[in-house]
Write a protein that holds these residues in place. Sequence first.
Motif, mmCIF file in Angstrom:
data_model
loop_
_atom_site.group_PDB
_atom_site.id
_atom_site.type_symbol
_atom_site.label_atom_id
_atom_site.label_comp_id
_atom_site.label_asym_id
_atom_site.label_seq_id
_atom_site.Cartn_x
_atom_site.Cartn_y
_atom_site.Cartn_z
ATOM 1 N N ARG A 169 -29.603 -31.633 22.070
ATOM 2 C CA ARG A 169 -28.498 -30.831 21.582
ATOM 3 C C ARG A 169 -27.187 -31.398 22.114
ATOM 4 N N GLU A 170 -26.181 -31.468 21.263
ATOM 5 C CA GLU A 170 -24.875 -31.961 21.666
ATOM 6 C C GLU A 170 -24.203 -30.929 22.560
ATOM 7 N N PRO A 171 -23.563 -31.373 23.651
ATOM 8 C CA PRO A 171 -22.902 -30.404 24.529
ATOM 9 C C PRO A 171 -21.813 -29.638 23.788
ATOM 10 N N GLU A 172 -21.702 -28.358 24.088
ATOM 11 C CA GLU A 172 -20.706 -27.524 23.416
ATOM 12 C C GLU A 172 -19.315 -27.728 23.997
ATOM 13 N N ASP A 173 -19.237 -27.937 25.307
ATOM 14 C CA ASP A 173 -17.951 -28.125 25.956
ATOM 15 C C ASP A 173 -17.674 -29.622 26.094
ATOM 16 N N VAL A 174 -16.737 -30.120 25.324
ATOM 17 C CA VAL A 174 -16.354 -31.521 25.390
ATOM 18 C C VAL A 174 -15.010 -31.601 26.095
ATOM 19 N N VAL A 175 -14.939 -32.418 27.137
ATOM 20 C CA VAL A 175 -13.710 -32.582 27.899
ATOM 21 C C VAL A 175 -13.043 -33.869 27.445
ATOM 22 N N ASP A 176 -11.818 -33.752 26.972
ATOM 23 C CA ASP A 176 -11.057 -34.926 26.543
ATOM 24 C C ASP A 176 -10.413 -35.553 27.770
ATOM 25 N N LEU A 177 -10.974 -36.671 28.237
ATOM 26 C CA LEU A 177 -10.474 -37.315 29.443
ATOM 27 C C LEU A 177 -9.139 -38.009 29.207
ATOM 28 N N ALA A 178 -8.750 -38.208 27.964
ATOM 29 C CA ALA A 178 -7.474 -38.859 27.661
ATOM 30 C C ALA A 178 -6.302 -38.024 28.146
ATOM 31 N N THR A 179 -6.483 -36.714 28.302
ATOM 32 C CA THR A 179 -5.394 -35.864 28.784
ATOM 33 C C THR A 179 -5.184 -36.016 30.291
#
Length: 104
Positions: free
Chosen positions: A27-37
């Motif tokens: 299952r794909e994780p629901e919480d994706v953290v955008d490290l670009a920020t």
Amino acid sequence: YGHTRDGLKTEGAEAVIPVEVLTTPQREPEDVVDLATMVNKKTVKTAAGTYPVISNAKVGLASTAELEKNPELGKPEFIKVRYDVETYRGELAISQEAIDDAGV
């Protein structure tokens, strides 16, 4: 040597050991953290070079009297950060058989 096993399947002189192949993806994780920020991004016009970055202060603020005696105290220290930009392009070859076997 001299031992027998019930239900042992062999092919030639080797035992056949079953291997489980999982074809269902996790299952794909629901919480994706955008490290670009969390980083500073800078557009550059050349493929390589250095970019000046001010270093962290090692001392506190200087008073105006101290700056009059020694103007060098008020000058920040810069570090030159080296950068190299590389471009990658191409494609990943995936056989139709691998796609068919994926079961997704």
